[in-house]
Enzyme design. Structure first.
Site, PDB file in Angstrom:
ATOM      1  N   GLU A  90      35.649  30.825  40.641  1.00 16.92           N
ATOM      2  CA  GLU A  90      36.770  30.980  41.831  1.00 16.92           C
ATOM      3  C   GLU A  90      36.966  29.341  43.258  1.00 16.92           C
ATOM      4  O   GLU A  90      38.137  29.227  43.457  1.00 16.92           O
ATOM      5  CB  GLU A  90      36.337  31.957  42.985  1.00 16.92           C
ATOM      6  CG  GLU A  90      36.518  32.988  41.704  1.00 16.92           C
ATOM      7  CD  GLU A  90      35.225  33.600  40.672  1.00 16.92           C
ATOM      8  OE1 GLU A  90      34.102  32.664  41.014  1.00 16.92           O
ATOM      9  OE2 GLU A  90      35.298  34.570  39.893  1.00 16.92           O
ATOM     10  N   LYS A 133      39.830  48.561  44.506  1.00 14.10           N
ATOM     11  CA  LYS A 133      40.551  49.041  43.197  1.00 14.10           C
ATOM     12  C   LYS A 133      41.436  50.112  43.051  1.00 14.10           C
ATOM     13  O   LYS A 133      42.393  50.168  41.752  1.00 14.10           O
ATOM     14  CB  LYS A 133      39.328  49.406  42.510  1.00 14.10           C
ATOM     15  CG  LYS A 133      39.077  49.666  40.245  1.00 14.10           C
ATOM     16  CD  LYS A 133      37.704  48.946  39.995  1.00 14.10           C
ATOM     17  CE  LYS A 133      38.385  48.608  38.617  1.00 14.10           C
ATOM     18  NZ  LYS A 133      36.388  48.980  37.937  1.00 14.10           N
TER      19      LYS A 133
END
Ligand SMILES: Cc1ncc(C[n+]2csc(CCOP(=O)(O)OP(=O)(O)O)c2C)c(N)n1
Ligand SMILES: [Mg+2]
Lengths: 575, 176
Positions: free
Chosen positions: A65, A177
């Protein structure tokens, strides 16, 4: 679902329908004209990645990342458009931290999207939960945790707006989420209401007038340009202003390219490893106009000796920069381009600062950057000098951090704006390779030179996979001095040559390493072979890596030692 | 003299964190900070007392606060006509036989007894911070068992204009 995935053309159609948070994200990214993003999937972003699947927006799977966010930074720097990154919750998010801090320091527009655990378990130490909002608050321009799907599209619009306007910077959006899977709508796309965020773009005319009046009285005027000029795309106005008033110009590290490097009025980069002419001019000037630089300590040296006799003008879009490090007499809070346009409209008598010009241009002639060539050892400076010649000064140069970075700034003469990508404020090793990848994505037709230290390259070299997959024709130059060169130099100069942990005991075979990735590579060890190898590399149609074995103990000069003033440079002439 | 800043912010989760994180990051010292609701539902008011007094630091604090996207307005109330108040709760030793003296003692402070026990009383007082300081000093010899101060909150008097950042910027160093 496929309807939005395939045909995302009309936000109008889409806004009337219910869709998942993940689809709202994709639609919102389209609305912002995002066509490229860098990221890495994981549990908390599975719904987002499902919506991204075959959605038409190109996603680059990085190998870490940190690589993703440095790529976004490189892309943002050369295109002026926000770089978009996506990472999962927990470790994915924390791996973005260095890049966020880097983008914050160097004012790069980044929109970072992180997954988060579902809202009902936030705070329970759920699997891969981390408070990225808490962590990223001091290193972002702003951040959001989206608690409800209906806020999502507006948050995304605000994020792009905040990241790319005013003083640019990174904005992070944390998406739990369950928000990604809840059904909601796109907002209407109407004007944003951000009463606490109103960047001031227009200069105050009275202050501009004071600048023109000051110039008329000055005897030793000087222009200092920083990256603010690049962000504002004000290089043309800068050139015009400097030429009209015949002002000598110095640049910060990050401002290189804002003013043409070969221009006779250009005195070079100022600061710790800047040119003698630039630093001496800063020391002697009686009227300093700073456009878009933040008076960083690597530029100013000891502030007591910074432009001690000057009236100081500071033009900056960020009011908090004015007076922060250096006392300011004429403050202008404005966009650099508008300020320069305003100044140009005020047309005034132009003075001839003959004596001053003679002095600064004399210094420039007499004290250029130097190095001592040796018979068969490659001097690192020669690598940069040759690369400059081979690419006619027209490549995009991306560096890592250390000695090679300073040599690149000194020996590659930047003619054009947005061709120089380097980590200035944070000094992030590992920045170079991924930032070069991002730059090449942003400017596919340009030659991109990645100038890398042997140590820094090893911090993010896993992104070679991306170079190969995307067939990016990046020319990677490892300035291999077998050491953490910049650290070694400081130990040599200030710690009695006690090389504590700064020498690389073992190195991989970089040619074989490149070969393992399927990248052609050369090794060059002799000065006599340097130009041939570099030419071959630059002419290579695809990616190429060159392991340049350079003089191990070379130091970067000239230099202002820590705590010293601009007038106390050492190593101005060959030692 | 301490500086009193009044900061209007969006009433949103995390805003207090943003402000305190800013103070931590910039190394500014806060003497106290209070946060509460205002006449507008979507705004909160923070009253921040700084022990820093030098102009450059205070100016930086105000500009940095202003940079926060959730900060709507920053005012320096130090030189303004204001009403500033703080509440203190004290639990003090107070044997029954001398309790009436204690009550007379605190009376000029318009302090009140909120709770009485066999050996202690709980006192409440509201006032300027200096008055609260004086009351505490007065009660210290009796033995203070527990003490809680809220920190200052403040409003400008009447319609006096405050020295808000916008005007500051127009009049001197910060020309916008
Ligand atoms: C992530 C990170 N860790 C440590 C440093 C401190 N540091 C600055 S330059 C440098 C050495 C870099 O070595 P190399 O990449 O080989 O470049 P060179 O100086 O040799 O050109 C180090 C360790 C840093 N800037 N960034
Ligand atoms: Mg090295």
């Amino acid at each position: 679902m496929d309807k939005f995935a395939v045909d995302g053309s009309s936000a109008k159609v889409a806004s009337s329908c219910m869709m998942s948070g993940a689809q709202i994200l994709v639609e919102s990214l389209r609305r912002e004209n995002v066509d490229l993003m860098f990221g890495y999937p994981g549990g908390a972003v599975l719904p987002l990645y499902d919506a991204l699947y075959q959605c038409g927006i190109r996603h680059v799977l990085t190998r870490h990342e940190q690589g993703a966010i440095h790529m976004a930074e490189g892309y943002a720097r050369v295109t002026g458009r926000p770089g978009v990154v996506i990472a999962t919750s927990g470790p994915g998010a924390t791996n973005l931290v260095t890049g966020l801090a880097d983008a914050m320091m160097d004012s790069l527009p980044i929109v970072a999207i992180t997954g988060q655990v579902s809202t009902e378990v936030i705070g329970t130490d759920a699997f891969q939960e981390t408070s990225i909002i808490g962590i990223s608050t001091p290193i972002t321009k702003h951040n959001y945790q989206v608690r409800h799907v209906d806020e999502l599209s507006q948050v995304i619009r605000e994020s792009f707006h905040i990241a790319s306007t005013g003083r640019p910077g990174p904005v992070l959006i944390d998406i739990p989420k369950n928000v990604a899977v809840s059904l909601g709508r796109l907002d209407d796309g109407g004007p944003l209401s951000l009463p606490g965020y109103q960047p001031n773009l227009e200069p105050n005319l009275l202050q501009l007038k004071r600048i023109i009046e000051g110039l008329a009285e000055a005897e030793r005027p000087l222009l200092l340009v920083g990256a603010g000029v690049l962000h504002a795309k004000a290089h043309r106005e800068l050139l015009q202003f400097a030429e009209v008033y015949q002002l000598p110009v110095v640049s910060t590290l990050l401002g290189l390219g804002a003013f043409p490097g070969t221009h006779p009025q250009f005195l070079g980069m100022a600061g710790m490893h800047g040119s003698y002419a630039a630093n001496q001019a800063l020391y002697e000037t009686d009227f300093l106009i700073n456009i878009g630089s933040r008076f960083d300590d690597r530029l100013t040296g000891n502030v007591r000796h910074f432009a001690p006799n000057a009236t100081i003008v500071h033009i900056d879009i960020d009011p908090a920069e004015i007076g922060k490090n250096i006392r300011t007499h004429i403050p202008v809070v404005a966009d650099a381009k508008r300020a320069l346009m305003g100044l140009l409209r005020m047309g005034q008598e132009v003075k001839d600062f003959a004596q001053w010009k003679e002095r600064v241009y004399g210094n420039k002639r007499e004290f250029p950057f130097w190095y001592v060539p040796e018979a068969d050892i490659i001097k690192p400076q020669a690598v940069l000098q040759q690369l400059y010649k081979l690419t006619d000064g027209d490549a995009i140069v991306v560096t890592d951090v250390g000695q090679h970075q300073m040599w690149a700034a000194q020996f590659y003469t930047f003619q054009n704006p947005d061709c120089w990508v380097t980590s200035g404020g944070l000094g992030t090793m590992g920045f170079g390779l991924p930032a070069a990848i991002g730059a090449q994505f942003g400017k596919p037709d340009k030659t991109v030179l990645a100038v890398l230290g042997d140590a820094g390259f090893q911090m993010t070299l896993q992104e070679l996979s991306v170079v190969v997959e995307a067939k990016l024709p990046i020319k990677m130059m490892i300035v291999n001095n077998g050491s953490l060169g910049m650290v070694r130099q400081w130990q040599e100069l200030f710690y009695n040559e006690r090389y504590s942990e700064s020498l690389l005991v073992s190195q991989p075979d970089y040619v074989k390493l490149a070969d393992a990735y399927g990248i052609p590579a050369y090794r060059v060890e002799k000065a006599s072979e340097l130009s041939r190898v570099l030419l071959a590399a630059v002419e290579e149609p695809g990616p190429v890596l060159v392991d340049c074995r350079v003089a191990a103990l070379e130091n970067v000069y000239p230099m202002i030692a820590p705590g010293k003033g601009l007038h106390e440079m050492v190593g101005v002439v060959p030692l | 003299m301490n500086r009193i800043l009044s900061v209007l912010v969006n009433n949103r989760a995390g805003v207090l964190h943003r402000v305190t994180a800013l103070f931590l990051r910039k190394g500014f010292n806060i003497q106290n900070i209070t946060v509460g609701s205002t006449e507008l539902e979507n705004q909160s008011r923070m009253t921040i007392v700084l022990s820093e007094t030098d102009e450059v630091t205070v100016e930086q604090v105000m500009k940095q606060l202003h940079k926060q996207i959730d900060v709507l307005k920053v005012s320096d109330l130090t030189e303004e006509p204001i009403v500033a108040r703080e509440l203190v709760l004290l639990q003090v030793n107070s044997p029954l036989n001398s309790r009436s003296t204690l009550i007379t003692l605190i009376d000029p402070f318009r302090a009140r007894i909120l709770d009485v026990g066999r050996d202690t009383v709980m006192i409440e007082a509201v006032g300027k911070p200096e008055k609260v300081d004086a009351l505490i000093a007065l009660l210290r010899p009796y033995g203070i068992l527990q003490l809680a101060r809220t920190g200052v909150t403040a409003l400008t008097r009447d319609s006096q204009t405050t020295q808000e950042i916008a005007r500051l910027m127009r009049s001197n160093a910060l020309n916008l």
